[in-house]
Design a protein around this motif. Structure first.
Motif, PDB file in Angstrom:
ATOM      1  N   UNK A 156      17.789  17.457 -19.078  1.00 29.97           N
ATOM      2  CA  UNK A 156      17.346  17.166 -20.811  1.00 29.97           C
ATOM      3  C   UNK A 156      17.948  15.563 -21.038  1.00 29.97           C
ATOM      4  N   UNK A 157      19.174  15.333 -20.740  1.00 30.05           N
ATOM      5  CA  UNK A 157      19.673  13.947 -21.195  1.00 30.05           C
ATOM      6  C   UNK A 157      18.992  12.922 -20.317  1.00 30.05           C
ATOM      7  N   UNK A 158      18.538  13.119 -19.316  1.00 28.01           N
ATOM      8  CA  UNK A 158      17.732  12.037 -18.403  1.00 28.01           C
ATOM      9  C   UNK A 158      16.262  12.039 -19.166  1.00 28.01           C
ATOM     10  N   UNK A 159      15.540  12.996 -19.223  1.00 28.81           N
ATOM     11  CA  UNK A 159      14.381  12.824 -20.020  1.00 28.81           C
ATOM     12  C   UNK A 159      14.428  12.337 -21.247  1.00 28.81           C
ATOM     13  N   UNK A 160      15.377  12.823 -22.163  1.00 25.01           N
ATOM     14  CA  UNK A 160      15.282  12.326 -23.429  1.00 25.01           C
ATOM     15  C   UNK A 160      15.813  11.041 -23.740  1.00 25.01           C
ATOM     16  N   UNK A 172      29.489   0.018 -23.125  1.00 23.35           N
ATOM     17  CA  UNK A 172      30.384  -0.614 -22.069  1.00 23.35           C
ATOM     18  C   UNK A 172      31.068   0.315 -20.862  1.00 23.35           C
ATOM     19  N   UNK A 173      30.571   1.536 -21.080  1.00 21.75           N
ATOM     20  CA  UNK A 173      30.933   2.129 -19.998  1.00 21.75           C
ATOM     21  C   UNK A 173      29.819   2.814 -19.271  1.00 21.75           C
ATOM     22  N   UNK A 174      28.569   3.300 -19.838  1.00 20.29           N
ATOM     23  CA  UNK A 174      27.532   3.453 -19.284  1.00 20.29           C
ATOM     24  C   UNK A 174      26.208   2.896 -19.970  1.00 20.29           C
ATOM     25  N   UNK A 175      25.820   1.930 -19.784  1.00 21.74           N
ATOM     26  CA  UNK A 175      24.693   1.220 -20.565  1.00 21.74           C
ATOM     27  C   UNK A 175      23.403   2.011 -20.750  1.00 21.74           C
ATOM     28  N   UNK A 176      23.305   2.882 -19.926  1.00 23.02           N
ATOM     29  CA  UNK A 176      21.953   3.707 -20.078  1.00 23.02           C
ATOM     30  C   UNK A 176      22.155   4.918 -20.596  1.00 23.02           C
ATOM     31  N   UNK A 177      23.300   5.283 -21.078  1.00 27.14           N
ATOM     32  CA  UNK A 177      23.416   6.696 -21.743  1.00 27.14           C
ATOM     33  C   UNK A 177      23.154   6.497 -23.267  1.00 27.14           C
ATOM     34  N   UNK A 178      22.304   7.198 -23.802  1.00 32.44           N
ATOM     35  CA  UNK A 178      21.948   7.058 -25.379  1.00 32.44           C
ATOM     36  C   UNK A 178      22.382   8.348 -26.139  1.00 32.44           C
ATOM     37  N   UNK A 179      22.480   8.411 -27.384  1.00 32.75           N
ATOM     38  CA  UNK A 179      22.748   9.195 -28.358  1.00 32.75           C
ATOM     39  C   UNK A 179      21.129  10.320 -28.070  1.00 32.75           C
ATOM     40  N   UNK A 183      21.965  14.426 -27.132  1.00 32.74           N
ATOM     41  CA  UNK A 183      21.331  15.566 -28.054  1.00 32.74           C
ATOM     42  C   UNK A 183      20.307  16.215 -27.292  1.00 32.74           C
ATOM     43  N   UNK A 184      19.448  15.428 -26.486  1.00 36.58           N
ATOM     44  CA  UNK A 184      18.448  16.001 -25.533  1.00 36.58           C
ATOM     45  C   UNK A 184      19.105  17.064 -24.357  1.00 36.58           C
ATOM     46  N   UNK A 185      20.350  16.517 -24.058  1.00 39.17           N
ATOM     47  CA  UNK A 185      21.123  17.371 -23.031  1.00 39.17           C
ATOM     48  C   UNK A 185      21.559  18.901 -23.714  1.00 39.17           C
ATOM     49  N   UNK A 186      22.175  18.354 -24.933  1.00 39.54           N
ATOM     50  CA  UNK A 186      22.485  19.836 -25.610  1.00 39.54           C
ATOM     51  C   UNK A 186      21.661  20.668 -25.984  1.00 39.54           C
ATOM     52  N   UNK A 187      20.593  20.116 -26.482  1.00 38.42           N
ATOM     53  CA  UNK A 187      19.321  21.112 -26.787  1.00 38.42           C
ATOM     54  C   UNK A 187      18.863  21.881 -25.446  1.00 38.42           C
ATOM     55  N   UNK A 188      18.504  21.205 -24.248  1.00 38.81           N
ATOM     56  CA  UNK A 188      18.177  21.804 -23.059  1.00 38.81           C
ATOM     57  C   UNK A 188      19.506  22.693 -22.767  1.00 38.81           C
ATOM     58  N   UNK A 189      20.461  22.506 -22.796  1.00 35.25           N
ATOM     59  CA  UNK A 189      21.545  23.375 -22.332  1.00 35.25           C
ATOM     60  C   UNK A 189      21.560  24.610 -23.215  1.00 35.25           C
ATOM     61  N   UNK A 190      21.380  24.498 -24.416  1.00 32.38           N
ATOM     62  CA  UNK A 190      21.266  25.724 -25.322  1.00 32.38           C
ATOM     63  C   UNK A 190      20.208  26.618 -24.959  1.00 32.38           C
ATOM     64  N   UNK A 191      18.770  26.181 -24.742  1.00 31.92           N
ATOM     65  CA  UNK A 191      17.829  26.909 -24.306  1.00 31.92           C
ATOM     66  C   UNK A 191      17.893  27.628 -23.089  1.00 31.92           C
ATOM     67  N   UNK A 192      18.154  26.571 -22.141  1.00 28.44           N
ATOM     68  CA  UNK A 192      18.483  26.866 -20.615  1.00 28.44           C
ATOM     69  C   UNK A 192      19.486  28.068 -20.470  1.00 28.44           C
ATOM     70  N   UNK A 193      20.663  27.597 -21.351  1.00 24.57           N
ATOM     71  CA  UNK A 193      21.915  28.685 -21.187  1.00 24.57           C
ATOM     72  C   UNK A 193      21.471  30.185 -21.564  1.00 24.57           C
ATOM     73  N   UNK A 194      20.835  30.230 -22.779  1.00 25.71           N
ATOM     74  CA  UNK A 194      20.509  31.434 -23.288  1.00 25.71           C
ATOM     75  C   UNK A 194      19.485  32.262 -22.516  1.00 25.71           C
ATOM     76  N   UNK A 195      18.639  31.625 -21.895  1.00 21.89           N
ATOM     77  CA  UNK A 195      17.429  32.234 -21.092  1.00 21.89           C
ATOM     78  C   UNK A 195      18.067  32.480 -19.884  1.00 21.89           C
ATOM     79  N   UNK A 196      18.994  31.807 -19.062  1.00 19.82           N
ATOM     80  CA  UNK A 196      19.425  32.314 -17.982  1.00 19.82           C
ATOM     81  C   UNK A 196      20.520  33.598 -18.304  1.00 19.82           C
TER      82      UNK A 196
END
Length: 272
Positions: A156-160, A172-179, A183-196
């Motif tokens: 989710x983080x990669x796609x978002x 300064x630490x990881x230039x490719x990571x965005x807010x 958020x996309x990673x957290x949303x994906x985790x909530x959805x997939x975590x509940x389904x699994x």
């Protein structure tokens, strides 16, 4: 001379190898969870050895040296205690490993903090995975849920991050990571975590989904910490053990933070 690529860059040709490596690693991990017992313990042990090797390769510039011998010894002893179900003894061995590592580093004129972190950084998440899998009522289900939550966070983080972009999370630490990626990673985790959680028969899947979101966010801190360590030492990948991915520290950075958090959530009363 062509400029060196940024530390976080990946060549396009790595994509096929990354996918294949990810599939193989995922299959091996799920098989270990499914068969459990000695298979899972052996898998965790092998991964722990690789993690120690990579840690000392980066921080001590010597994958198999005096520090690695001490680290491997205490990590192996702690995991052996955990495999026998004696987790208080395992925690004591981790503390002893920290003290021994610091003393050795000072005797060798090395920075003690990096050596001192090695044993808990590897042993704690490995012990957490063992403790979750050994749960008599829902051990396999809990590990399936945890792994799915982390994989969903990363995806989710990669796609978002790629589709939305926007402000950088820690440039300064990881230039490719965005807010947006966070958020996309957290949303994906909530959805997939509940389904699994629902699929594997865990009670209160919605609650598991919410916990997945929290653990997913925390796992991103693990990702950033590993990136910060590599930048500090000027290293692009922790090793080349996994084609297309670098090393196990690169691949499992989020899980190393997430596993203890998941174990603490279950200890605190998350119903399995």
């Amino acid at each position: 001379m062509a400029p060196s690529p940024p530390l976080d860059s990946k060549r396009p040709g790595d994509l096929g190898r990354r996918i294949l490596s990810g599939v193989v690693l995922g299959a091996v991990g799920l098989a270990g969870v499914h068969f459990g017992d000695g298979y899972f313990v052996a898998l965790i042990g092998l991964v722990a050895l690789a993690l120690v090797f990579e840690w000392d390769r980066i921080t001590d510039r010597d994958g198999i040296g005096p520090a690695a011998v001490v680290h491997i010894g205490f990590v192996a002893a702690a995991l052996a205690a955990g495999a026998l179900g004696v987790f208080p003894a395992a925690m004591g061995l981790i503390v002893a490993g920290v003290l021994a590592s610091i003393l050795l580093a000072r005797a060798r004129g090395r920075v003690a903090v990096w050596s001192g972190i090695a044993v808990p950084y590897v042993a704690l998440p490995c012990l957490a995975m063992l403790w979750l899998r050994f749960d008599a009522a829902a051990g396999a289900a809990l590990v399936y849920w945890l792994l799915a939550s982390i994989w969903a966070t990363d995806t989710g983080a990669y796609v978002a991050g790629r589709t939305i972009g926007g402000p950088r999370l820690a440039p300064r630490i990881s230039p490719k990571k965005t807010w947006a990626g966070l958020i996309g990673g957290v949303v994906a985790a909530v959805a997939v975590g509940a389904l699994v959680a629902l699929a594997v028969g865990l009670s209160r899947p919605l609650l598991f989904g919410l916990v997945s979101g929290l653990i997913g966010a925390w796992s991103q801190i693990g990702d950033l910490c590993e990136s910060a360590m590599k930048r500090h030492f000027g290293v692009k990948d922790s090793s080349n053990l996994i084609p297309g991915h670098g090393g196990f520290l690169d691949r499992l950075d989020g899980l190393l933070f997430a596993a203890p958090a998941a174990a603490l959530a279950v200890m605190a009363g998350l119903p399995a």
